[in-house]
Design an enzyme around this catalytic site. Structure first.
Site, PDB file in Angstrom:
ATOM      1  N   ASP A  10      46.486  52.140 -32.990  1.00  0.00           N
ATOM      2  CA  ASP A  10      44.988  53.012 -33.416  1.00  0.00           C
ATOM      3  C   ASP A  10      44.310  54.436 -33.570  1.00  0.00           C
ATOM      4  O   ASP A  10      45.374  54.965 -33.029  1.00  0.00           O
ATOM      5  CB  ASP A  10      43.965  52.213 -31.832  1.00  0.00           C
ATOM      6  CG  ASP A  10      42.198  52.707 -32.018  1.00  0.00           C
ATOM      7  OD1 ASP A  10      41.704  52.289 -33.149  1.00  0.00           O
ATOM      8  OD2 ASP A  10      42.079  53.537 -31.100  1.00  0.00           O
ATOM      9  N   SER A  11      43.684  54.847 -33.845  1.00  0.00           N
ATOM     10  CA  SER A  11      42.945  56.085 -33.738  1.00  0.00           C
ATOM     11  C   SER A  11      42.846  56.548 -32.314  1.00  0.00           C
ATOM     12  O   SER A  11      43.280  58.265 -32.224  1.00  0.00           O
ATOM     13  CB  SER A  11      41.342  56.044 -33.868  1.00  0.00           C
ATOM     14  OG  SER A  11      40.383  55.622 -33.656  1.00  0.00           O
ATOM     15  N   GLY A  43      36.495  56.829 -37.408  1.00  0.00           N
ATOM     16  CA  GLY A  43      35.171  56.667 -38.404  1.00  0.00           C
ATOM     17  C   GLY A  43      34.174  57.282 -38.596  1.00  0.00           C
ATOM     18  O   GLY A  43      33.718  55.987 -40.249  1.00  0.00           O
ATOM     19  N   CYS A  73      42.715  49.429 -34.947  1.00  0.00           N
ATOM     20  CA  CYS A  73      41.762  49.268 -35.454  1.00  0.00           C
ATOM     21  C   CYS A  73      41.031  48.896 -36.977  1.00  0.00           C
ATOM     22  O   CYS A  73      41.281  49.046 -37.536  1.00  0.00           O
ATOM     23  CB  CYS A  73      41.843  51.188 -35.461  1.00  0.00           C
ATOM     24  SG  CYS A  73      41.218  52.339 -36.786  1.00  0.00           S
ATOM     25  N   GLU A 158      35.880  58.194 -25.806  1.00  0.00           N
ATOM     26  CA  GLU A 158      37.066  58.809 -25.862  1.00  0.00           C
ATOM     27  C   GLU A 158      36.941  59.479 -25.257  1.00  0.00           C
ATOM     28  O   GLU A 158      37.691  59.470 -24.120  1.00  0.00           O
ATOM     29  CB  GLU A 158      36.797  59.135 -27.035  1.00  0.00           C
ATOM     30  CG  GLU A 158      37.834  58.349 -28.808  1.00  0.00           C
ATOM     31  CD  GLU A 158      39.033  58.293 -28.241  1.00  0.00           C
ATOM     32  OE1 GLU A 158      39.927  58.918 -28.651  1.00  0.00           O
ATOM     33  OE2 GLU A 158      40.063  57.092 -28.349  1.00  0.00           O
ATOM     34  N   CYS A 192      34.590  47.424 -33.731  1.00  0.00           N
ATOM     35  CA  CYS A 192      35.170  48.420 -33.226  1.00  0.00           C
ATOM     36  C   CYS A 192      36.133  48.110 -31.685  1.00  0.00           C
ATOM     37  O   CYS A 192      35.550  47.545 -30.681  1.00  0.00           O
ATOM     38  CB  CYS A 192      34.462  49.475 -33.346  1.00  0.00           C
ATOM     39  SG  CYS A 192      35.071  51.231 -32.605  1.00  0.00           S
ATOM     40  N   THR A 193      37.255  48.747 -32.137  1.00  0.00           N
ATOM     41  CA  THR A 193      37.929  47.622 -30.620  1.00  0.00           C
ATOM     42  C   THR A 193      38.089  49.250 -29.170  1.00  0.00           C
ATOM     43  O   THR A 193      38.220  48.753 -28.535  1.00  0.00           O
ATOM     44  CB  THR A 193      39.794  48.189 -30.392  1.00  0.00           C
ATOM     45  OG1 THR A 193      39.921  49.643 -31.850  1.00  0.00           O
ATOM     46  CG2 THR A 193      39.987  47.143 -31.683  1.00  0.00           C
ATOM     47  N   HIS A 194      36.614  50.252 -29.580  1.00  0.00           N
ATOM     48  CA  HIS A 194      36.549  50.737 -28.271  1.00  0.00           C
ATOM     49  C   HIS A 194      35.166  49.952 -27.728  1.00  0.00           C
ATOM     50  O   HIS A 194      35.358  49.927 -26.408  1.00  0.00           O
ATOM     51  CB  HIS A 194      36.042  52.280 -28.915  1.00  0.00           C
ATOM     52  CG  HIS A 194      37.258  53.395 -29.023  1.00  0.00           C
ATOM     53  ND1 HIS A 194      37.894  52.723 -30.398  1.00  0.00           N
ATOM     54  CD2 HIS A 194      37.874  54.230 -28.798  1.00  0.00           C
ATOM     55  CE1 HIS A 194      39.005  54.131 -30.030  1.00  0.00           C
ATOM     56  NE2 HIS A 194      38.598  54.752 -29.723  1.00  0.00           N
TER      57      HIS A 194
HETATM   58  N1  DGL Z   1      38.407  51.920 -32.669  1.00  0.00           N
HETATM   59  C1  DGL Z   1      38.805  52.224 -33.868  1.00  0.00           C
HETATM   60  C2  DGL Z   1      38.302  51.032 -34.646  1.00  0.00           C
HETATM   61  O1  DGL Z   1      38.178  50.043 -33.942  1.00  0.00           O
HETATM   62  C3  DGL Z   1      37.860  53.519 -33.499  1.00  0.00           C
HETATM   63  C4  DGL Z   1      37.365  53.858 -34.654  1.00  0.00           C
HETATM   64  C5  DGL Z   1      37.566  55.414 -34.579  1.00  0.00           C
HETATM   65  O2  DGL Z   1      38.299  56.087 -34.516  1.00  0.00           O
HETATM   66  O3  DGL Z   1      36.000  55.900 -35.521  1.00  0.00           O
HETATM   67  O4  DGL Z   1      36.732  51.225 -35.594  1.00  0.00           O
END
Ligand code: DGL
Length: 278
Positions: A10-11, A43, A73, A158, A192-194
């Site tokens: 992931d990012s 993103g 991600c 984050e 979004c996984t966040h």
């Molecule tokens: N967790 C990432 C996603 O699902 C976040 C992307 C980001 O870094 O903006 O899109």
């Protein structure tokens, strides 16, 4: 024989919400998590940049022995996955696989809605890519989709700034903008996984019967199914139940924040981006 963990990328921290569900579903395998925290968020970055960063990280995970990498991600899945699968894998090693989170989500999301109207909350990049409308249309051609970009959410999450009035303002603003597109939306996908970290804040402003769907369990079930169908890949994956965590930024920050996403304390190692780039 060399250990072959399943790579999860992931990012930043968001992929940990997916890894948590994958480990709960498939505890027997070894996992290698890489968060590119030094370059997050992805993103709002261009296709070319997200592709380049994602490819570098995938290549590093391959170099560590992974044969299978999950892009946990949505932004990377939307902007980099197809090119990596079609152009890069044949050149790198045709026996390796990279899977994303959009397709498995698209396969099942229509089952949650009774009104056939689904709202999607995602990063600007994932929304602009139109990946969700394109993929969901293949499985649920009659579903109507409404998308809302939430550019502030990942930076707030984050930076551990999501439990305060400032974050509430942005979350409510974007959720209201989504619901303002149709009164018939009965299902909201957190694409979004966040975003699972702010589920309760989102729900607090919603009618009780609104479905709010996170991807972790969906992706875990899909991976289980994939490994059952691809025995050649399943046999390669080492099974000692071990998990390693790498971040391209501060390990101290990663270890402090990771608990919120993964639900357990973690001890990460640092990956120098110069190593990734070389
Ligand atoms: N967790 C990432 C996603 O699902 C976040 C992307 C980001 O870094 O903006 O899109």
């Amino acid at each position: 024989m060399k250990q072959q963990p399943i790579g999860v990328f992931d990012s930043g921290y968001g992929g940990l919400t997916v890894l948590k569900e994958i480990v709960a579903t498939l505890p027997q395998y070894d996992y290698l998590y890489l968060g590119d925290n030094a370059r997050a968020p992805y993103g709002t970055r261009s296709f070319e940049t997200v592709y380049q960063y994602t490819l570098e990280c995938v290549q590093w995970l391959f170099n560590q022995g992974c044969s299978l990498v999950i892009l946990a991600c949505n932004t990377a899945s939307a902007k980099a996955l197809r090119t990596i699968q079609q152009n890069d894998l044949p050149k790198i090693d045709a026996s390796k696989r990279v899977l994303g989170v959009i397709r498995p989500t698209a396969e099942v999301i229509g089952n949650y809605s009774k009104t056939n109207q689904i709202g999607i909350l995602a990063t600007s990049g994932a929304v602009q890519s139109q990946s969700y409308p394109i993929e969901i249309e293949k499985f649920y051609p009659t579903v109507q989709l409404y998308q809302q970009a939430c550019p502030m959410w990942v930076p707030l999450i984050e930076n551990n700034e999501y439990n305060n009035d400032g974050a509430n303002y942005f979350i409510n603003k974007d959720v209201n903008a989504l619901l303002g597109q149709s009164a018939q939306i009965d299902t909201i996908l957190l694409a979004c996984t966040h975003y699972p970290l702010v589920t309760e804040i989102i729900k607090s402003g919603l009618p009780k019967n609104m479905n709010v769907i996170s991807q972790g369990k969906i992706v875990a079930d899909s991976l289980k199914d994939y490994l059952q169908r691809h025995t050649e890949m399943e046999e390669k994956c080492s099974k000692n139940g071990q998990i390693q965590f790498f971040t391209t930024d501060s390990t101290q920050d990663f270890d402090n924040h990771a608990f919120n996403f993964f639900g357990k304390m973690v001890k990460s190692k640092h990956l120098d981006l110069h190593t990734v780039n070389s």
